[in-house]
Structure formats: C-alpha cells, structure tokens
Scaffold this active site. Structure first.
Site, PDB file in Angstrom:
ATOM      1  N   ASP A  13     -12.719   1.857 -14.649  1.00 33.95           N
ATOM      2  CA  ASP A  13     -11.786   2.486 -13.705  1.00 33.95           C
ATOM      3  C   ASP A  13     -11.198   3.789 -14.240  1.00 33.95           C
ATOM      4  O   ASP A  13     -10.061   4.150 -13.927  1.00 33.95           O
ATOM      5  CB  ASP A  13     -10.650   1.505 -13.327  1.00 33.95           C
ATOM      6  CG  ASP A  13     -11.199   0.215 -12.761  1.00 33.95           C
ATOM      7  OD1 ASP A  13     -12.216   0.271 -12.054  1.00 33.95           O
ATOM      8  OD2 ASP A  13     -10.612  -0.848 -13.027  1.00 33.95           O
ATOM      9  N   LYS A  16     -14.798   7.370 -12.799  1.00 39.84           N
ATOM     10  CA  LYS A  16     -16.221   7.763 -12.840  1.00 39.84           C
ATOM     11  C   LYS A  16     -16.706   8.221 -11.463  1.00 39.84           C
ATOM     12  O   LYS A  16     -17.440   9.197 -11.352  1.00 39.84           O
ATOM     13  CB  LYS A  16     -17.084   6.578 -13.329  1.00 39.84           C
ATOM     14  CG  LYS A  16     -16.751   6.137 -14.745  1.00 39.84           C
ATOM     15  CD  LYS A  16     -17.499   4.885 -15.146  1.00 39.84           C
ATOM     16  CE  LYS A  16     -17.071   3.650 -14.424  1.00 39.84           C
ATOM     17  NZ  LYS A  16     -15.700   3.185 -14.694  1.00 39.84           N
ATOM     18  N   HIS A  41     -16.055   2.261  -7.303  1.00 38.17           N
ATOM     19  CA  HIS A  41     -15.935   3.684  -7.632  1.00 38.17           C
ATOM     20  C   HIS A  41     -15.368   4.416  -6.413  1.00 38.17           C
ATOM     21  O   HIS A  41     -15.972   4.403  -5.343  1.00 38.17           O
ATOM     22  CB  HIS A  41     -17.300   4.253  -8.047  1.00 38.17           C
ATOM     23  CG  HIS A  41     -17.816   3.660  -9.325  1.00 38.17           C
ATOM     24  ND1 HIS A  41     -19.009   4.023  -9.906  1.00 38.17           N
ATOM     25  CD2 HIS A  41     -17.280   2.729 -10.159  1.00 38.17           C
ATOM     26  CE1 HIS A  41     -19.181   3.328 -11.019  1.00 38.17           C
ATOM     27  NE2 HIS A  41     -18.158   2.539 -11.193  1.00 38.17           N
ATOM     28  N   GLN A 225     -18.401   0.212 -15.169  1.00 38.45           N
ATOM     29  CA  GLN A 225     -17.519  -0.403 -16.161  1.00 38.45           C
ATOM     30  C   GLN A 225     -17.166   0.627 -17.243  1.00 38.45           C
ATOM     31  O   GLN A 225     -17.126   1.804 -16.946  1.00 38.45           O
ATOM     32  CB  GLN A 225     -18.134  -1.672 -16.779  1.00 38.45           C
ATOM     33  CG  GLN A 225     -18.241  -2.848 -15.805  1.00 38.45           C
ATOM     34  CD  GLN A 225     -19.401  -2.752 -14.840  1.00 38.45           C
ATOM     35  OE1 GLN A 225     -20.550  -2.606 -15.253  1.00 38.45           O
ATOM     36  NE2 GLN A 225     -19.138  -2.839 -13.547  1.00 38.45           N
TER      37      GLN A 225
HETATM   38  P1  GDP Z   1     -14.056   4.223 -11.463  1.00 39.27           P
HETATM   39  O1  GDP Z   1     -14.332   2.765 -11.353  1.00 39.27           O
HETATM   40  O2  GDP Z   1     -14.159   4.728 -12.862  1.00 39.27           O
HETATM   41  O3  GDP Z   1     -14.850   5.054 -10.502  1.00 39.27           O
HETATM   42  O4  GDP Z   1     -12.513   4.398 -11.052  1.00 39.27           O
HETATM   43  P2  GDP Z   1     -11.783   3.714  -9.784  1.00 39.27           P
HETATM   44  O5  GDP Z   1     -12.220   4.391  -8.556  1.00 39.27           O
HETATM   45  O6  GDP Z   1     -11.890   2.236  -9.855  1.00 39.27           O
HETATM   46  O7  GDP Z   1     -10.275   4.028 -10.134  1.00 39.27           O
HETATM   47  C1  GDP Z   1      -9.817   5.332 -10.294  1.00 39.27           C
HETATM   48  C2  GDP Z   1      -8.696   5.575  -9.277  1.00 39.27           C
HETATM   49  O8  GDP Z   1      -8.007   6.751  -9.625  1.00 39.27           O
HETATM   50  C3  GDP Z   1      -9.214   5.803  -7.863  1.00 39.27           C
HETATM   51  O9  GDP Z   1      -8.242   5.344  -6.963  1.00 39.27           O
HETATM   52  C4  GDP Z   1      -9.351   7.332  -7.785  1.00 39.27           C
HETATM   53  O10 GDP Z   1      -9.237   7.824  -6.451  1.00 39.27           O
HETATM   54  C5  GDP Z   1      -8.157   7.744  -8.612  1.00 39.27           C
HETATM   55  N1  GDP Z   1      -8.293   9.018  -9.341  1.00 39.27           N
HETATM   56  C6  GDP Z   1      -9.380   9.540  -9.965  1.00 39.27           C
HETATM   57  N2  GDP Z   1      -9.048  10.676 -10.633  1.00 39.27           N
HETATM   58  C7  GDP Z   1      -7.718  10.850 -10.415  1.00 39.27           C
HETATM   59  C8  GDP Z   1      -6.770  11.813 -10.888  1.00 39.27           C
HETATM   60  O11 GDP Z   1      -7.071  12.728 -11.637  1.00 39.27           O
HETATM   61  N3  GDP Z   1      -5.481  11.645 -10.464  1.00 39.27           N
HETATM   62  C9  GDP Z   1      -5.085  10.617  -9.660  1.00 39.27           C
HETATM   63  N4  GDP Z   1      -3.806  10.549  -9.314  1.00 39.27           N
HETATM   64  N5  GDP Z   1      -5.959   9.704  -9.212  1.00 39.27           N
HETATM   65  C10 GDP Z   1      -7.235   9.800  -9.609  1.00 39.27           C
HETATM   66  P1  IMO Z   2     -15.836   0.039 -12.680  1.00 35.73           P
HETATM   67  O1  IMO Z   2     -17.266   0.469 -12.636  1.00 35.73           O
HETATM   68  C1  IMO Z   2     -12.829  -2.555 -14.510  1.00 35.73           C
HETATM   69  C2  IMO Z   2     -14.156  -6.524 -15.790  1.00 35.73           C
HETATM   70  C3  IMO Z   2     -13.584  -7.710 -15.033  1.00 35.73           C
HETATM   71  C4  IMO Z   2     -13.564  -8.743 -16.130  1.00 35.73           C
HETATM   72  C5  IMO Z   2     -14.844  -8.433 -16.924  1.00 35.73           C
HETATM   73  C6  IMO Z   2     -16.042  -9.296 -16.550  1.00 35.73           C
HETATM   74  O2  IMO Z   2     -15.142   0.125 -11.367  1.00 35.73           O
HETATM   75  O3  IMO Z   2     -15.105   0.703 -13.790  1.00 35.73           O
HETATM   76  P2  IMO Z   2     -17.659  -9.361 -14.431  1.00 35.73           P
HETATM   77  O4  IMO Z   2     -17.365  -9.599 -12.975  1.00 35.73           O
HETATM   78  O5  IMO Z   2     -18.297  -8.045 -14.709  1.00 35.73           O
HETATM   79  O6  IMO Z   2     -18.383 -10.493 -15.075  1.00 35.73           O
HETATM   80  O7  IMO Z   2     -16.203  -9.336 -15.132  1.00 35.73           O
HETATM   81  O8  IMO Z   2     -15.155  -7.068 -16.640  1.00 35.73           O
HETATM   82  N1  IMO Z   2     -14.810  -5.502 -14.937  1.00 35.73           N
HETATM   83  C7  IMO Z   2     -14.271  -4.308 -14.641  1.00 35.73           C
HETATM   84  N2  IMO Z   2     -13.068  -3.802 -14.944  1.00 35.73           N
HETATM   85  N3  IMO Z   2     -13.722  -1.802 -13.837  1.00 35.73           N
HETATM   86  C8  IMO Z   2     -14.950  -2.296 -13.545  1.00 35.73           C
HETATM   87  O9  IMO Z   2     -15.914  -1.551 -12.992  1.00 35.73           O
HETATM   88  C9  IMO Z   2     -15.263  -3.622 -13.921  1.00 35.73           C
HETATM   89  N4  IMO Z   2     -16.352  -4.405 -13.772  1.00 35.73           N
HETATM   90  C10 IMO Z   2     -16.068  -5.556 -14.417  1.00 35.73           C
HETATM   91  O10 IMO Z   2     -12.301  -7.439 -14.539  1.00 35.73           O
HETATM   92  O11 IMO Z   2     -12.470  -8.506 -17.001  1.00 35.73           O
HETATM   93 MG    MG Z   3     -13.477   1.014 -10.615  1.00 32.55          MG
END
Ligand code: GDP
Ligand code: IMO
Ligand code: MG
Length: 431
Positions: A13, A16, A41, A225
């Site tokens: 998170d 990416k 994502h 991840q």
């Molecule tokens: P990923 O799994 O790595 O793609 O990340 P996620 O989408 O799960 O979580 C990142 C969150 O932060 C999402 O809600 C994005 O819209 C948000 N986000 C990404 N870059 C920024 C930033 O620079 N500032 C803020 N405030 N939010 C961001």
């Molecule tokens: P993105 O791509 C954050 C965590 C789960 C749990 C562990 C194992 O959005 O960054 P699983 O279901 O994979 O067997 O769970 O990994 N986990 C993540 N945490 N971002 C993710 O993906 C995750 N994908 C799995 O919360 O702790």
């Molecule tokens: Mg994510």
C-alpha cells in the site's frame, strides 16, 4: 527504451497503483508478475477513483498493452468483475489490450474456503490474510496440484485436475474444518464458463514481453504487496505467499534477469501495515490516528484500518539491498502536514546491540526498539507543489534526510492521490 520494475519497499500500500499509472505514460507494456487480488491498487485520474486488484494499473491509458504474468494467481470471477467495473468507468478492455498468461494459476473456491477456515481456526495467532485464497493457491502450485488458466479452456483436462485434488480438499474441508464440501460438477461448470469468457485474453506473456523488449519498447513491471511481505525475505510467517521482490519480475513473467534496466522502490513518507506481524515503529497514539485519518489508511481490498507508524529506514534500506533499487519514489508526503515534529527510525536497539536492518527471527524483531531522528514539521498544504524547490524548507529537509540515509536519489515525490499531484524529479525510463 527500457524496462522498469516498480515494487513496494515496505509492507504494501505504498502507492504502487498511482506511480504505475503515472509511469505508464512512458511505457508501451505494463505487466503484473506476482500476487493476486490480495492487492488493491488505487488510481485517481481527473478526480475519479478506481481500485484495481488484478488488472495492471496501466489499463486506463488507452494505447497500452497490459499483461498478467504466469506468477500471478488469478481469481477469474474477480477479474471478470473488474473488467465490468472498468467498462462502467469508461474503459472498455479489448483482448488486444490485456493478455493473461496460460500458465497463471487459478484461485478455486476451495482455496478461498481453506484460507478463511484456517485463519478462523488460528484465532489470535492468525496472519490476518485478505481471505482471497492466495496462500492455498500458491501451495497447490508448488505441490503441482494447481489449476492453470489453460485448464479452464479444456473440459477434459479441468475435470482431470479437479478429480485429482477434490477428494483431498473435501476431506480437509469437511473432516478437519467442518465446512461444506465443494461439488465437482458445479465447480467444473462455473469455471468452464469463466474460461469461455476469458479465452480471448489468454496468451503467451513471455513471448509477448521478450518480443517487446527486442523491439526496444518500454516495459513496466508492477509489483504487488511489498518487500517485507515477501515469503522469503519478509517478516515470516506474517507475509504473503509469493516473492514480492524485483527479482521475481523475471520468473513471474518469463523474461531473463539481464533484461531489467531499472528498479524503482516506492516508499510512503511513513509506514503502514495491514494484518498481523511485527512493526517496530507502530504508533498507538494520536499521531498514529492523525496519519490514519489524514492518509485515508484503510485497506483498498478489505477496508480494514491500516496500522500506522513513523517512517522506518531499516525497512527501506533492506529493500534497497533485496531489490537492487536504482531510485526511490516517495509518496504521501502531504499526509505529514500539520504534525509539529516528524520522526525517522534510522536503526534499532536490540538485545544490547545496534542494528541497521530487520533481524530474521520474529521474536527478535519484536524486541527491536527504534532509534529515531527528529525533524521539525510543516504546516503548508503540499498538494499543489510540482517542483522540489517549491516544497517548504522543513519538508525538503525531511526528504533530503531520507535520501542521505538511504543513499539513493528520488525519481518521484507524490503529494496527493491524483495523477497530476506529483513532482517528477527524474524519469526512471531515462535512467
Ligand atoms: P498500492 O497498493 O501500493 O497501490 O497502494 P493503495 O492504493 O492500496 O494505497 C495507497 C493510497 O494512498 C490510495 O488511496 C492512493 O489513492 C493514495 N495515495 C497515493 N499517493 C498519494 C499521495 O502522495 N498522497 C495522498 N494523500 N494519497 C496518496
Ligand atoms: P498491495 O499490492 C498490504 C497482507 C495481508 C496479510 C498478509 C497475507 O495493495 O500493496 P494474503 O491474503 O496475501 O495471504 O495475506 O499480507 N497483504 C497486503 N497488505 N497490501 C497488499 O497488497 C497486501 N496483500 C497482502 O494483510 O497481512
Ligand atoms: Mg494496496
């Protein structure tokens, strides 16, 4: 042109999705190589938000080809629903724009049931998985009892696969976990139906990517991840079931290691983690709450509140080594606005020694006490800043301290969720 891998340096998170969407402007092909719909994502374009779980985050760019590599585990129902959501979002995905590897493994209903049943039985010691069947699906892949995408295209071979595994799965489900068994004919019917819908998208991802690279096209690999959720290098057993590090971009897509030009590590300006496992800089106070609220730190896949803490450079420096990072992308710097001071962990004190990386044993990580450096905070809203020099002096100092400790330049600094809310310091494709 070049090949660039984007991976998370922390526990997922990191942003990416946003960075991959942004960099897709410079790419011709975007490929996922591991994980499944445990990933969430988030992309925000022109104020509209979409969360992708399986489709590569380049899909919003109309002229780019997206690929789902052999290393991904695919839940076909989730993928088809995602294609419908994309259509409703205004993005029709034609088969010319999405190639799914015939070798990718399929998440079956018994994988999901086993994932949930196992977690329920573990109680307090549960991993906190996303419950999507990821672990059991990878287990079957390694045990050589998995179902692959090509099996969905051929009734006889899918029937043979199911006959070979269902006895054992149903024994486990009914006798050990006290669940209902899975019916072979019903599963066969349902999954052949998915196979018919996905058939036009199934192809040879490895050949497609190698051809693209030979033709000097730009290829972007999208990690899911984060480095510390890697099944080998992460905080085992609180990890996911795939290799999340950049090296797996090769195995998970069918290209050779000599083809990777640059690896970008995405790091949040602080740290988060979802699910169980050690987290040395975790905050349990109002600062943690401030970060969770201002950063919208709730899971994109499960909606769970994310655990929040200070930036931990031990975690990031381990990721530099494990992934061969060439540059960093810093995200969510804007979220720290309003904090009187900001802290960075630069080492740990553990059992009388000073460490600069995470130890292997979970119990030792839990005894690690972070050594912090403290910086003054800033009050200014950063979301309209587009040049590094226009950041407030305190924010610049924070970024420079990270750069100096980690010893790598920043290619990107993100100051908001929107595609345009970004400072591009250096184009990773030009590295
Ligand atoms: P990923 O799994 O790595 O793609 O990340 P996620 O989408 O799960 O979580 C990142 C969150 O932060 C999402 O809600 C994005 O819209 C948000 N986000 C990404 N870059 C920024 C930033 O620079 N500032 C803020 N405030 N939010 C961001
Ligand atoms: P993105 O791509 C954050 C965590 C789960 C749990 C562990 C194992 O959005 O960054 P699983 O279901 O994979 O067997 O769970 O990994 N986990 C993540 N945490 N971002 C993710 O993906 C995750 N994908 C799995 O919360 O702790
Ligand atoms: Mg994510």
């Amino acid at each position: 042109m070049a090949t660039v891998v984007v991976i998370g340096t922390q526990w997922g998170d990191e942003g990416k999705g946003k960075v991959v969407d942004l960099l897709t402007a410079r790419a011709d092909y975007v490929a996922r190589f591991q994980g499944g719909n445990n990933a969430g994502h988030t992309l925000v374009v022109a104020g509209k938000k979409i969360i992708l779980h399986l489709t590569p985050s380049g899909i919003l760019h109309p002229d780019k080809v997206c690929l789902i590599g052999n290393g991904v585990v695919v839940d076909p129902k989730v993928l088809l629903e995602e294609l419908d959501r994309l259509q409703a979002f205004g993005v029709a995905v034609a088969p010319e724009r999405l190639v799914i590897s015939a070798y990718a493994h399929v998440i079956m209903p018994y994988h999901r049931l086993l994932d949930l049943a196992r977690e329920a039985r573990k109680g307090h010691s549960k991993i906190g998985t996303t419950g999507r069947g990821i672990g059991p699906c990878y287990e079957d892949k390694v045990a050589r009892t998995g179902v692959r995408i090509h099996h969905l295209l051929d009734e006889a071979s899918l029937r043979r696969r199911l006959e070979a595994v269902l006895d054992e799965k149903n024994f486990l489900l009914t006798h050990y976990y006290r669940q209902e068994p899975v019916d072979l004919e019903a599963v066969l019917d349902e999954y052949l139906g998915y196979g018919r819908l996905l058939a036009p998208f199934v192809g040879d991802v490895s050949t497609c990517l190698n051809r693209a690279i030979a033709e000097n096209r730009a290829v972007l690999f999208e990690g899911a991840q984060g480095t510390h959720l890697d099944v080998d290098h992460g905080t085992y057993p609180f990890v996911t079931s795939s290799n999340t590090v950049a090296g797996n971009a090769c195995c998970g897509s069918g290209i050779g290691p000599t083809k990777i030009d640059h690896v970008v590590g995405i790091m949040k300006a602080y740290t988060t983690r979802v699910g169980g496992g050690p987290f040395p800089t975790e905050l349990f106070d109002t600062t943690g709450e401030h970060i969770r609220t201002c950063g919208g730190e709730f899971g994109s896949t499960t909606g769970r509140p994310r655990r929040c803490g200070w930036l931990d450079l031990c975690v990031v420096k381990d990721a530099v080594r494990l992934n061969g990072l060439g540059s960093l992308a810093l995200t969510k710097l804007d979220v720290l606005t309003g904090l009187p001071v900001v802290r960075i962990a630069v080492g740990y004190r553990c059992d009388g020694a000073v460490l600069d990386g995470l130890p292997a044993e979970m119990e030792r990580i839990e005894r690690c006490e972070p050594i912090y450096e403290e910086f003054p905070g800033w009050e200014e809203d950063l979301r309209s800043v587009r040049r590094f020099d226009d950041l407030p002096a305190a924010a610049r100092r924070y970024v420079e301290a990270i750069r100096d400790h980690v010893g790598l330049p920043f290619s990107i600094i993100s100051v908001g969720p929107g595609r345009e809310e970004t400072i591009v310091v250096k184009d990773p494709f030009a590295s």
